[in-house]
Design a protein around this motif. Structure first.
Motif, PDB file in Angstrom:
ATOM      1  N   MET A 158       0.840  -1.191   0.000  1.00  0.00           N
ATOM      2  CA  MET A 158       0.000   0.000   0.000  1.00  0.00           C
ATOM      3  C   MET A 158       0.874   1.240   0.000  1.00  0.00           C
ATOM      4  O   MET A 158       1.944   1.259   0.611  1.00  0.00           O
ATOM      5  N   SER A 159       0.421   2.278  -0.677  1.00  0.00           N
ATOM      6  CA  SER A 159       1.195   3.519  -0.759  1.00  0.00           C
ATOM      7  C   SER A 159       0.694   4.532   0.267  1.00  0.00           C
ATOM      8  O   SER A 159      -0.501   4.604   0.562  1.00  0.00           O
ATOM      9  N   PHE A 160       1.630   5.316   0.782  1.00  0.00           N
ATOM     10  CA  PHE A 160       1.309   6.350   1.757  1.00  0.00           C
ATOM     11  C   PHE A 160       1.995   7.644   1.359  1.00  0.00           C
ATOM     12  O   PHE A 160       3.111   7.637   0.824  1.00  0.00           O
ATOM     13  N   LEU A 161       1.310   8.746   1.634  1.00  0.00           N
ATOM     14  CA  LEU A 161       1.899  10.071   1.454  1.00  0.00           C
ATOM     15  C   LEU A 161       2.354  10.550   2.819  1.00  0.00           C
ATOM     16  O   LEU A 161       1.553  10.637   3.753  1.00  0.00           O
ATOM     17  N   ILE A 162       3.637  10.838   2.966  1.00  0.00           N
ATOM     18  CA  ILE A 162       4.134  11.359   4.232  1.00  0.00           C
ATOM     19  C   ILE A 162       4.702  12.750   3.993  1.00  0.00           C
ATOM     20  O   ILE A 162       5.353  13.005   2.986  1.00  0.00           O
ATOM     21  N   ARG A 163       4.381  13.646   4.897  1.00  0.00           N
ATOM     22  CA  ARG A 163       4.937  14.996   4.836  1.00  0.00           C
ATOM     23  C   ARG A 163       5.970  15.135   5.944  1.00  0.00           C
ATOM     24  O   ARG A 163       5.662  14.904   7.122  1.00  0.00           O
ATOM     25  N   VAL A 164       7.190  15.483   5.582  1.00  0.00           N
ATOM     26  CA  VAL A 164       8.264  15.582   6.557  1.00  0.00           C
ATOM     27  C   VAL A 164       8.877  16.975   6.564  1.00  0.00           C
ATOM     28  O   VAL A 164       8.967  17.632   5.533  1.00  0.00           O
ATOM     29  N   GLN A 165       9.247  17.411   7.756  1.00  0.00           N
ATOM     30  CA  GLN A 165      10.067  18.606   7.912  1.00  0.00           C
ATOM     31  C   GLN A 165      11.479  18.131   8.209  1.00  0.00           C
ATOM     32  O   GLN A 165      11.676  17.294   9.094  1.00  0.00           O
ATOM     33  N   ILE A 194      13.320  -0.370   6.479  1.00  0.00           N
ATOM     34  CA  ILE A 194      12.076  -1.047   6.873  1.00  0.00           C
ATOM     35  C   ILE A 194      11.344  -1.601   5.646  1.00  0.00           C
ATOM     36  O   ILE A 194      10.189  -2.027   5.735  1.00  0.00           O
ATOM     37  N   GLY A 195      12.002  -1.556   4.498  1.00  0.00           N
ATOM     38  CA  GLY A 195      11.424  -2.121   3.285  1.00  0.00           C
ATOM     39  C   GLY A 195      10.541  -1.178   2.506  1.00  0.00           C
ATOM     40  O   GLY A 195       9.844  -1.592   1.575  1.00  0.00           O
ATOM     41  N   ALA A 196      10.552   0.117   2.885  1.00  0.00           N
ATOM     42  CA  ALA A 196       9.717   1.088   2.181  1.00  0.00           C
ATOM     43  C   ALA A 196      10.372   1.482   0.864  1.00  0.00           C
ATOM     44  O   ALA A 196      11.579   1.730   0.803  1.00  0.00           O
ATOM     45  N   ASP A 197       9.569   1.550  -0.178  1.00  0.00           N
ATOM     46  CA  ASP A 197      10.043   1.935  -1.506  1.00  0.00           C
ATOM     47  C   ASP A 197       9.558   3.351  -1.805  1.00  0.00           C
ATOM     48  O   ASP A 197       8.353   3.600  -1.845  1.00  0.00           O
ATOM     49  N   ILE A 198      10.477   4.309  -1.978  1.00  0.00           N
ATOM     50  CA  ILE A 198      10.097   5.695  -2.243  1.00  0.00           C
ATOM     51  C   ILE A 198       9.733   5.847  -3.716  1.00  0.00           C
ATOM     52  O   ILE A 198      10.550   5.609  -4.602  1.00  0.00           O
ATOM     53  N   LEU A 199       8.482   6.254  -3.975  1.00  0.00           N
ATOM     54  CA  LEU A 199       7.990   6.391  -5.345  1.00  0.00           C
ATOM     55  C   LEU A 199       8.168   7.802  -5.892  1.00  0.00           C
ATOM     56  O   LEU A 199       8.332   7.988  -7.087  1.00  0.00           O
ATOM     57  N   SER A 200       8.099   8.805  -5.005  1.00  0.00           N
ATOM     58  CA  SER A 200       8.273  10.182  -5.457  1.00  0.00           C
ATOM     59  C   SER A 200       8.619  11.070  -4.274  1.00  0.00           C
ATOM     60  O   SER A 200       8.285  10.760  -3.127  1.00  0.00           O
ATOM     61  N   VAL A 201       9.295  12.182  -4.582  1.00  0.00           N
ATOM     62  CA  VAL A 201       9.592  13.210  -3.586  1.00  0.00           C
ATOM     63  C   VAL A 201       9.248  14.555  -4.212  1.00  0.00           C
ATOM     64  O   VAL A 201       9.677  14.859  -5.323  1.00  0.00           O
ATOM     65  N   ASP A 257       8.909  18.400   2.644  1.00  0.00           N
ATOM     66  CA  ASP A 257       8.832  17.497   1.501  1.00  0.00           C
ATOM     67  C   ASP A 257       7.640  16.561   1.638  1.00  0.00           C
ATOM     68  O   ASP A 257       7.313  16.097   2.743  1.00  0.00           O
ATOM     69  N   ASP A 258       6.985  16.288   0.527  1.00  0.00           N
ATOM     70  CA  ASP A 258       5.986  15.227   0.441  1.00  0.00           C
ATOM     71  C   ASP A 258       6.640  14.026  -0.223  1.00  0.00           C
ATOM     72  O   ASP A 258       7.221  14.141  -1.305  1.00  0.00           O
ATOM     73  N   MET A 259       6.538  12.884   0.425  1.00  0.00           N
ATOM     74  CA  MET A 259       7.118  11.652  -0.116  1.00  0.00           C
ATOM     75  C   MET A 259       6.015  10.603  -0.233  1.00  0.00           C
ATOM     76  O   MET A 259       5.250  10.391   0.706  1.00  0.00           O
ATOM     77  N   VAL A 260       5.918   9.988  -1.385  1.00  0.00           N
ATOM     78  CA  VAL A 260       5.013   8.861  -1.559  1.00  0.00           C
ATOM     79  C   VAL A 260       5.841   7.586  -1.442  1.00  0.00           C
ATOM     80  O   VAL A 260       6.812   7.401  -2.178  1.00  0.00           O
ATOM     81  N   VAL A 261       5.491   6.760  -0.478  1.00  0.00           N
ATOM     82  CA  VAL A 261       6.239   5.528  -0.238  1.00  0.00           C
ATOM     83  C   VAL A 261       5.304   4.336  -0.302  1.00  0.00           C
ATOM     84  O   VAL A 261       4.126   4.429   0.035  1.00  0.00           O
ATOM     85  N   GLU A 262       5.847   3.237  -0.728  1.00  0.00           N
ATOM     86  CA  GLU A 262       5.094   1.986  -0.775  1.00  0.00           C
ATOM     87  C   GLU A 262       5.648   1.051   0.288  1.00  0.00           C
ATOM     88  O   GLU A 262       6.855   0.817   0.353  1.00  0.00           O
ATOM     89  N   LEU A 263       4.740   0.532   1.128  1.00  0.00           N
ATOM     90  CA  LEU A 263       5.163  -0.342   2.214  1.00  0.00           C
ATOM     91  C   LEU A 263       4.873  -1.797   1.870  1.00  0.00           C
ATOM     92  O   LEU A 263       3.875  -2.107   1.214  1.00  0.00           O
TER      93      LEU A 263
END
Length: 217
Positions: A1-8, A26-33, A45-51
């Motif tokens: 499943m993909s998640f959008l995370i916002r990080v400072q 942790i096995g997360a695949d970064i799809l976009s930044v 930054d907004d990062m879309v990651v797939e877990l």
């Protein structure tokens, strides 16, 4: 499943790479930044990651914040299309079919600024009107828009009395920008956050300004 995370994170060389490494552990695949905002030595930054299956989103927070100076603002499921820079394509699509331009606009805007929905509203002596709504927009009636007319793009207080109760229950962050005239506005909602940043609101205003010119033409 993909998640959008916002990080400072500190806007220093190597920090984003360190976050990527921590997520990879942790096995997360970064799809976009996507860089949302930058200034004062801090980047948003907004990062879309797939877990991987079975991995909880809490693990993303723990991994990202294991890097010194990094804070996670929000994590939410993400099923959108990875097309964060589609402004030009959207404007071209609207110009090609101006009769349905508002409908095209409200469907396209949420994908560009990663919002949940978009509505075009207007107000007159006769009342409040929804001129167009995206397919995911809430059906709760809007009975008051005290912030219209609107002179410039702004972040709205999501707890104001005019905000429908169901929007508040979902923790919906809100932003709006004039669409050609002060009594017509593009209203966008982001259920569950994160809050809109100044750079996102400026991007929304720029797009609405171009679209208003195209539709008036």
């Amino acid at each position: 499943m993909s998640f959008l995370i916002r990080v400072q994170l500190p806007d220093t060389p190597g920090t984003l790479g360190a976050v990527a490494t921590a997520l990879g552990m942790i096995g997360a695949d970064i799809l976009s930044v996507d860089v949302v905002e930058r200034g004062g030595g801090v980047a948003i930054d907004d990062m879309v990651v797939e877990l991987p299956s079975g991995r909880l989103p809490d693990a993303v927070i723990t991994a990202a914040e294991s890097v010194e100076g990094v804070e996670v603002d929000a994590v939410r499921p993400y099923a959108g299309v990875l097309d964060t820079h589609r402004e030009l394509e959207l404007v071209e699509e609207i110009a090609a079919q101006p009769a349905s331009g508002l409908s095209v606009l409200v469907e396209g805007v949420p994908r560009i600024i990663r919002a949940g929905w978009a509505i075009v509203v207007s107000v007159s002596d006769a009342g409040i009107y929804r001129l167009a709504s995206s397919s995911a927009s809430p059906e709760a009636p809007i009975t008051d828009l005290p912030w219209l007319p609107l002179e410039r793009a702004t972040i709205l207080d999501s707890e104001d009395s005019w905000v429908p109760e169901t929007w508040q229950e979902l923790g919906t962050e809100l932003a709006a920008t004039p669409l050609g005239k002060p009594d017509k506005a593009l209203l966008v909602g982001r259920p569950g956050g994160p809050m809109f940043r100044a750079a996102e609101v400026a991007r929304l205003a720029h797009l609405a300004g171009i679209v208003a010119v195209v539709l008036d033409g």
